[in-house]
Design a protein around this motif. Structure first.
Motif, PDB file in Angstrom:
ATOM      1  N   GLY A 132     -34.664  -2.011 -23.173  1.00 48.56           N
ATOM      2  CA  GLY A 132     -35.560  -3.017 -23.735  1.00 48.56           C
ATOM      3  C   GLY A 132     -35.428  -4.375 -23.079  1.00 48.56           C
ATOM      4  N   ARG A 133     -34.570  -4.490 -22.069  1.00 48.31           N
ATOM      5  CA  ARG A 133     -34.370  -5.777 -21.400  1.00 48.31           C
ATOM      6  C   ARG A 133     -35.442  -5.998 -20.333  1.00 48.31           C
ATOM      7  NH1 ARG A 133     -28.961  -3.674 -21.108  1.00 48.31           N
ATOM      8  NH2 ARG A 133     -27.642  -4.551 -22.749  1.00 48.31           N
ATOM      9  N   LEU A 134     -35.797  -7.259 -20.140  1.00 50.71           N
ATOM     10  CA  LEU A 134     -36.749  -7.576 -19.086  1.00 50.71           C
ATOM     11  C   LEU A 134     -36.122  -7.351 -17.721  1.00 50.71           C
ATOM     12  CD1 LEU A 134     -38.685 -10.814 -20.104  1.00 50.71           C
ATOM     13  CD2 LEU A 134     -39.243  -8.431 -20.550  1.00 50.71           C
ATOM     14  N   LEU A 135     -36.944  -6.902 -16.794  1.00 53.17           N
ATOM     15  CA  LEU A 135     -36.488  -6.817 -15.414  1.00 53.17           C
ATOM     16  C   LEU A 135     -36.359  -8.233 -14.861  1.00 53.17           C
ATOM     17  CD1 LEU A 135     -38.788  -3.965 -14.024  1.00 53.17           C
ATOM     18  CD2 LEU A 135     -36.609  -3.760 -15.245  1.00 53.17           C
ATOM     19  N   THR A 136     -35.399  -8.435 -13.988  1.00 52.00           N
ATOM     20  CA  THR A 136     -35.287  -9.738 -13.328  1.00 52.00           C
ATOM     21  C   THR A 136     -35.863  -9.691 -11.920  1.00 52.00           C
ATOM     22  OG1 THR A 136     -33.039  -9.176 -12.624  1.00 52.00           O
ATOM     23  CG2 THR A 136     -33.276 -10.455 -14.655  1.00 52.00           C
ATOM     24  N   SER A 137     -35.730  -8.537 -11.281  1.00 56.71           N
ATOM     25  CA  SER A 137     -36.228  -8.394  -9.916  1.00 56.71           C
ATOM     26  C   SER A 137     -36.817  -6.995  -9.749  1.00 56.71           C
ATOM     27  CB  SER A 137     -35.091  -8.625  -8.909  1.00 56.71           C
ATOM     28  OG  SER A 137     -35.575  -8.546  -7.590  1.00 56.71           O
ATOM     29  N   PRO A 138     -38.052  -6.793 -10.200  1.00 58.68           N
ATOM     30  CA  PRO A 138     -38.664  -5.467 -10.093  1.00 58.68           C
ATOM     31  C   PRO A 138     -38.669  -4.968  -8.648  1.00 58.68           C
ATOM     32  CG  PRO A 138     -39.999  -6.912 -11.458  1.00 58.68           C
ATOM     33  CD  PRO A 138     -38.952  -7.768 -10.828  1.00 58.68           C
ATOM     34  N   SER A 139     -38.467  -3.688  -8.486  1.00 49.91           N
ATOM     35  CA  SER A 139     -38.408  -3.101  -7.150  1.00 49.91           C
ATOM     36  C   SER A 139     -39.783  -3.110  -6.491  1.00 49.91           C
ATOM     37  CB  SER A 139     -37.898  -1.661  -7.239  1.00 49.91           C
ATOM     38  OG  SER A 139     -38.875  -0.840  -7.874  1.00 49.91           O
ATOM     39  N   GLN A 140     -39.782  -2.887  -5.185  1.00 48.37           N
ATOM     40  CA  GLN A 140     -41.044  -2.784  -4.458  1.00 48.37           C
ATOM     41  C   GLN A 140     -41.871  -1.608  -4.965  1.00 48.37           C
ATOM     42  OE1 GLN A 140     -42.450  -4.848  -2.152  1.00 48.37           O
ATOM     43  NE2 GLN A 140     -40.763  -6.221  -2.703  1.00 48.37           N
ATOM     44  N   ARG A 141     -41.193  -0.542  -5.393  1.00 42.66           N
ATOM     45  CA  ARG A 141     -41.919   0.613  -5.928  1.00 42.66           C
ATOM     46  C   ARG A 141     -42.685   0.237  -7.193  1.00 42.66           C
ATOM     47  NH1 ARG A 141     -36.941   2.755  -5.174  1.00 42.66           N
ATOM     48  NH2 ARG A 141     -36.640   3.002  -7.428  1.00 42.66           N
ATOM     49  N   VAL A 142     -42.049  -0.555  -8.058  1.00 42.61           N
ATOM     50  CA  VAL A 142     -42.710  -0.992  -9.289  1.00 42.61           C
ATOM     51  C   VAL A 142     -43.918  -1.863  -8.956  1.00 42.61           C
ATOM     52  CG1 VAL A 142     -42.451  -2.467 -11.325  1.00 42.61           C
ATOM     53  CG2 VAL A 142     -40.681  -0.788 -10.760  1.00 42.61           C
ATOM     54  N   ALA A 143     -43.731  -2.812  -8.056  1.00 40.67           N
ATOM     55  CA  ALA A 143     -44.839  -3.687  -7.667  1.00 40.67           C
ATOM     56  C   ALA A 143     -45.979  -2.882  -7.053  1.00 40.67           C
ATOM     57  CB  ALA A 143     -44.339  -4.745  -6.685  1.00 40.67           C
ATOM     58  N   TRP A 165     -34.160 -16.339 -20.408  1.00 41.58           N
ATOM     59  CA  TRP A 165     -35.094 -16.878 -19.422  1.00 41.58           C
ATOM     60  C   TRP A 165     -34.366 -17.424 -18.198  1.00 41.58           C
ATOM     61  CZ3 TRP A 165     -34.202 -21.980 -18.382  1.00 41.58           C
ATOM     62  CH2 TRP A 165     -33.556 -22.741 -19.367  1.00 41.58           C
ATOM     63  N   GLN A 166     -33.102 -17.809 -18.356  1.00 45.53           N
ATOM     64  CA  GLN A 166     -32.354 -18.382 -17.234  1.00 45.53           C
ATOM     65  C   GLN A 166     -32.183 -17.387 -16.086  1.00 45.53           C
ATOM     66  OE1 GLN A 166     -31.387 -18.196 -20.403  1.00 45.53           O
ATOM     67  NE2 GLN A 166     -30.467 -20.115 -21.139  1.00 45.53           N
ATOM     68  N   ARG A 167     -32.275 -16.098 -16.378  1.00 45.22           N
ATOM     69  CA  ARG A 167     -32.062 -15.080 -15.346  1.00 45.22           C
ATOM     70  C   ARG A 167     -33.346 -14.669 -14.635  1.00 45.22           C
ATOM     71  NH1 ARG A 167     -28.192 -10.918 -18.819  1.00 45.22           N
ATOM     72  NH2 ARG A 167     -26.595 -12.459 -19.413  1.00 45.22           N
ATOM     73  N   GLN A 168     -34.460 -15.156 -15.110  1.00 47.57           N
ATOM     74  CA  GLN A 168     -35.730 -14.740 -14.524  1.00 47.57           C
ATOM     75  C   GLN A 168     -35.971 -15.415 -13.178  1.00 47.57           C
ATOM     76  OE1 GLN A 168     -37.973 -12.327 -15.639  1.00 47.57           O
ATOM     77  NE2 GLN A 168     -36.152 -11.874 -16.873  1.00 47.57           N
ATOM     78  N   GLN A 169     -36.622 -14.693 -12.289  1.00 48.56           N
ATOM     79  CA  GLN A 169     -36.892 -15.202 -10.948  1.00 48.56           C
ATOM     80  C   GLN A 169     -38.369 -15.569 -10.821  1.00 48.56           C
ATOM     81  OE1 GLN A 169     -35.499 -12.637  -7.826  1.00 48.56           O
ATOM     82  NE2 GLN A 169     -33.552 -12.218  -8.860  1.00 48.56           N
ATOM     83  N   VAL A 210     -39.282 -26.931 -17.875  1.00 45.46           N
ATOM     84  CA  VAL A 210     -40.448 -26.559 -18.683  1.00 45.46           C
ATOM     85  C   VAL A 210     -41.071 -25.288 -18.122  1.00 45.46           C
ATOM     86  CG1 VAL A 210     -42.800 -27.238 -19.305  1.00 45.46           C
ATOM     87  CG2 VAL A 210     -40.927 -28.879 -19.530  1.00 45.46           C
ATOM     88  N   ALA A 211     -41.194 -25.217 -16.798  1.00 44.55           N
ATOM     89  CA  ALA A 211     -41.738 -24.011 -16.167  1.00 44.55           C
ATOM     90  C   ALA A 211     -40.759 -22.847 -16.276  1.00 44.55           C
ATOM     91  CB  ALA A 211     -42.070 -24.292 -14.707  1.00 44.55           C
ATOM     92  N   ARG A 212     -39.476 -23.108 -16.063  1.00 43.64           N
ATOM     93  CA  ARG A 212     -38.491 -22.016 -16.079  1.00 43.64           C
ATOM     94  C   ARG A 212     -38.380 -21.358 -17.446  1.00 43.64           C
ATOM     95  NH1 ARG A 212     -35.781 -25.846 -12.694  1.00 43.64           N
ATOM     96  NH2 ARG A 212     -34.485 -26.602 -14.421  1.00 43.64           N
ATOM     97  N   ARG A 213     -38.651 -22.112 -18.502  1.00 44.32           N
ATOM     98  CA  ARG A 213     -38.576 -21.563 -19.862  1.00 44.32           C
ATOM     99  C   ARG A 213     -39.849 -20.836 -20.288  1.00 44.32           C
ATOM    100  NH1 ARG A 213     -36.554 -23.357 -24.490  1.00 44.32           N
ATOM    101  NH2 ARG A 213     -38.480 -24.457 -25.016  1.00 44.32           N
ATOM    102  N   SER A 214     -40.894 -20.940 -19.508  1.00 40.93           N
ATOM    103  CA  SER A 214     -42.210 -20.457 -19.950  1.00 40.93           C
ATOM    104  C   SER A 214     -42.404 -18.969 -19.684  1.00 40.93           C
ATOM    105  CB  SER A 214     -43.313 -21.277 -19.284  1.00 40.93           C
ATOM    106  OG  SER A 214     -43.276 -22.609 -19.742  1.00 40.93           O
ATOM    107  N   LEU A 215     -41.491 -18.190 -20.210  1.00 42.84           N
ATOM    108  CA  LEU A 215     -41.545 -16.734 -20.080  1.00 42.84           C
ATOM    109  C   LEU A 215     -42.431 -16.205 -21.211  1.00 42.84           C
ATOM    110  CD1 LEU A 215     -40.318 -14.422 -18.365  1.00 42.84           C
ATOM    111  CD2 LEU A 215     -38.475 -14.309 -20.055  1.00 42.84           C
ATOM    112  N   LEU A 216     -43.722 -16.382 -21.059  1.00 42.08           N
ATOM    113  CA  LEU A 216     -44.674 -16.208 -22.154  1.00 42.08           C
ATOM    114  C   LEU A 216     -45.921 -15.477 -21.679  1.00 42.08           C
ATOM    115  CD1 LEU A 216     -44.467 -19.943 -23.284  1.00 42.08           C
ATOM    116  CD2 LEU A 216     -43.326 -18.024 -24.436  1.00 42.08           C
ATOM    117  N   ASN A 217     -46.521 -14.717 -22.581  1.00 36.98           N
ATOM    118  CA  ASN A 217     -47.768 -14.008 -22.287  1.00 36.98           C
ATOM    119  C   ASN A 217     -48.903 -14.561 -23.142  1.00 36.98           C
ATOM    120  OD1 ASN A 217     -46.653 -12.150 -20.460  1.00 36.98           O
ATOM    121  ND2 ASN A 217     -46.134 -10.703 -22.087  1.00 36.98           N
TER     122      ASN A 217
END
Length: 373
Positions: free
Chosen positions: A21-32, A98-102, A119-126
């Motif tokens: 259930g954790r967010l990916l931080t660096s999705p693989s090229q296959r995922v992209a 959010w601190q771990r997101q790239q 402000v941008a780094r915290r905006s992990l929002l949909n």
């Protein structure tokens, strides 16, 4: 009979590991690659590497929109599941750090993160964005002035961000609270007409407050790319029918106001205060709030406020009628925010740890994103 307006929908999703259930931080090229292959020309990258967007083609009716997003949600989910990845369709993840997101490494997003920092780094929002086309000659700022009072009600119907950093925030739309940290992302400025909009934009550009190709991120705005007005206030909706309801309601309001050819003055100071107050109440309490109604400024429930909206803009199409019906259902049975809080409380009551309870919320949201009626 007025001519129907075309519309389009943009949905943002976070990518997560289905097992944890954790967010990916660096999705693989296959995922992209899978995202691009499935969504094709409708795929777009978003602020973070773990975030994507599907931007629809132009629709003429709700049936087309339903078919498109059912197909894309199903095929994206099936393809990503082969990599152990899922789509998270709510406005905020319950406990993602959010601190771990790239951030995305494109020039546009590098500049965005450089300008707005934490402000941008915290905006992990949909968010859920809806474009509605307007005919030539329609003053889009005057149209927006007619619509802005009702925006908090549309937010109420979409609320899906009650949790952040593993905690109950006390808000049903914490996403919109965080949007308030950005410039030009709240309610639109009270501008009389398109000429006033252009002068305001030119002033900000001349003084360095807005880039030449910059844009406003208001809760509703005139698009710079398309002849549309764009609804941006809504949280992303895990339940597709909720998203379609909001798109249909917004389209109906635009059509009704275009048909009436009624130029509205910029919001009076009093009405702007009332709208801002309703906006805060929508963020904080969602469907349980009391709002300042359109008649004699008396307190009303969200359900009664929806009734006032319907009385003022009666449904004249099947899509509009169904949208009002579904909106009443949302207000009676609950939004995604309500369901997330219920899932959290149920898990905790059954002895789950805080982290396990957040996992239960994630499972509920992911399942809701694929539960089509």
């Amino acid at each position: 009979m007025h001519r129907p307006c075309t519309f389009g929908i943009e949905e943002e999703y976070l990518l997560l590991d289905l097992a944890s259930g954790r967010l990916l931080t660096s999705p693989s090229q296959r995922v992209a690659r899978r995202c691009r292959e499935v969504a094709g020309e409708y795929f777009a990258e978003e602020m973070f590497r773990s975030q994507i967007e599907v931007a629809s083609p132009v629709f003429g009716n709700l049936h087309e929109a339903r078919g498109f997003f059912q197909d894309h949600r199903q095929r994206l989910s099936a393809s990503l599941a082969e990599e152990g990845v899922g789509l998270y369709c709510a406005a905020s993840h319950p406990n993602a750090p959010w601190q771990r997101q790239q951030p995305r490494a494109t020039a546009h997003y590098r500049q965005l993160f450089d300008d707005y920092q934490q402000v941008a780094r915290r905006s992990l929002l949909n968010g859920l964005h809806v474009h509605v086309g307007v005919p030539p000659g329609c003053d889009r700022m005057q149209l927006i002035n007619n619509l802005v009072y009702w925006l908090p009600l549309l937010l109420v119907l979409s609320t899906s961000s009650p949790l952040w950093a593993g905690q109950r925030t006390g808000y049903m739309s914490y996403r919109r609270v965080m949007c308030g940290e950005w410039p030009h992302m709240g309610l639109p400025e009270p501008l009389l007409d398109w000429g006033a909009y252009e002068r305001y934009r030119a002033l900000l550009q001349r003084t360095g407050a807005l880039a030449k190709d910059g844009d406003f991120w208001w809760a509703i705005r005139p698009s710079r790319r398309y002849p549309t007005v764009e609804l941006r206030i809504c949280d992303a909706c895990p339940a597709l029918e909720d998203a379609l309801c909001l798109a249909a309601l917004f389209r109906h309001l635009v059509e009704q106001n275009v048909a009436r050819h009624r130029a509205a003055p910029a919001l009076s100071r009093e009405l702007r205060w009332i709208t801002q107050e309703n906006y805060w109440r929508a963020m904080r309490h969602g469907r349980f709030a009391e709002f300042i109604g359109v008649h004699e400024q008396q307190p009303v429930t969200a359900l009664a406020w929806l009734g006032q909206l319907q009385a003022q803009f009666e449904p004249d199409t099947v899509d509009a009628e169904r949208a009002y019906q579904h909106a009443r259902l949302i207000l009676q049975q609950g939004t995604s925010a309500d369901r997330q809080l219920a899932a959290l409380q149920c898990a905790l009551a059954n002895g789950a740890s805080a982290a396990q309870a957040c996992q239960a919320v994630v499972r509920q949201v992911v399942a809701a994103g694929l539960a089509f009626s």
